[in-house]
Structures are given as structure tokens and as C-alpha cells.
Design an enzyme around this catalytic site. Sequence first.
Site, PDB file in Angstrom:
ATOM      1  N   SER A 205       0.789  -1.227   0.000  1.00 42.82           N
ATOM      2  CA  SER A 205       0.000   0.000   0.000  1.00 42.82           C
ATOM      3  C   SER A 205       0.824   1.282   0.000  1.00 42.82           C
ATOM      4  CB  SER A 205      -0.983   0.021   1.177  1.00 42.82           C
ATOM      5  OG  SER A 205      -0.303   0.232   2.384  1.00 42.82           O
TER       6      SER A 205
ATOM      7  N   LYS B 184       0.152   4.797   6.610  1.00 43.47           N
ATOM      8  CA  LYS B 184      -0.497   5.588   5.549  1.00 43.47           C
ATOM      9  C   LYS B 184      -0.004   7.025   5.603  1.00 43.47           C
ATOM     10  CE  LYS B 184      -3.256   2.104   4.671  1.00 43.47           C
ATOM     11  NZ  LYS B 184      -3.009   1.246   3.550  1.00 43.47           N
TER      12      LYS B 184
END
Length: 162
Positions: A46, A90
Site C-alpha cells: 500500500s 499511511k
Amino acid sequence: MLQWCRTWKPIGREICERSVLFIQFFCCLDIFKEHVAEISQVVGPSMLPTFSATGDVLVVERLSTRFQRIKQGDVVMAASPENPRLIVCKRVLGLEGERVVVMPTKGNGRVQHVQVPKGHVWLQGDNTSNSTDSRDYGPVPYGLLRGKVCLRVWPPNGWTRF
């Protein structure tokens, strides 16, 4: 019996004193890890190309989240809203009160504008085509943030400050 006590009593005292020092050291280490900084490994696709999918080792400092010093563009570690046992890495794309433009994903073919509510942040992986993030679970409560990534220490040739 008396001779035995004289021989073993100093040894027992030494063991006890060293045990106390050992326990104190690990208590201090745990306090440091929980409140100041920790070492963490990030694995998965990710955050490509920022981090390797096979696992980079990061230093995560906790003071920025504790004193609400997170800004747009920071890379953070957070407990996943879908599974709080899972820690995700993130990038912060929006802070409370900001308007975030959400580009279309596989399941949703239109551009959306989302207002980040008070006490929340908008998190998104750098590899937008292969990331489960705020586009899937919405704004993330600030309380789920664990810390801000400040340094990559592994692999050795990839030392980077964030």
C-alpha cells in the site's frame, strides 16, 4: 547450617539487586516505547514506492500525535478502523475541517469531495491502486494514530528522514 547462610546470603542479595535493575531497565524501555518512540516494520504494497512491499524498518515517534503536531503529507502509523489489532502505515492527506478530493476507485467511478470531521484525519496509501484506506473506511479518528514515521533504518542503503 550457619555456614551455608553466610555463603549464600550475599549471593542471594546480589541476584535480587541485579533482578531489580533488570526489571527497572525493561520498565523504562516500555515507557519509552509507549510514549516517545518505537521501532516498527512496515510490510505490504500500500505504500509503494515510498516503502518496500517486503518490509522496511522504521522509527516511529509518538510525540507528534500526542501533541497533535501531525500535518498534511506526514506518514503515520495507525490502528486500522476495520481491525484495531492491525497497525497500518499511511500518508495524511487531510486534517479536520479540510475538504479532500477522493479520486475514483474500482468500485466507485466518480470523484467525491469529503469534509474531514472534527477529531479525524484522512489517510491514504501512496499506492492508490492497491491500498485499503480512508477511501474504504472513511475518516480515521485521531485517537487511532500511533505515531509519525520519522526515519527509515532498514534497508541500510535506504536511510531516509521523513
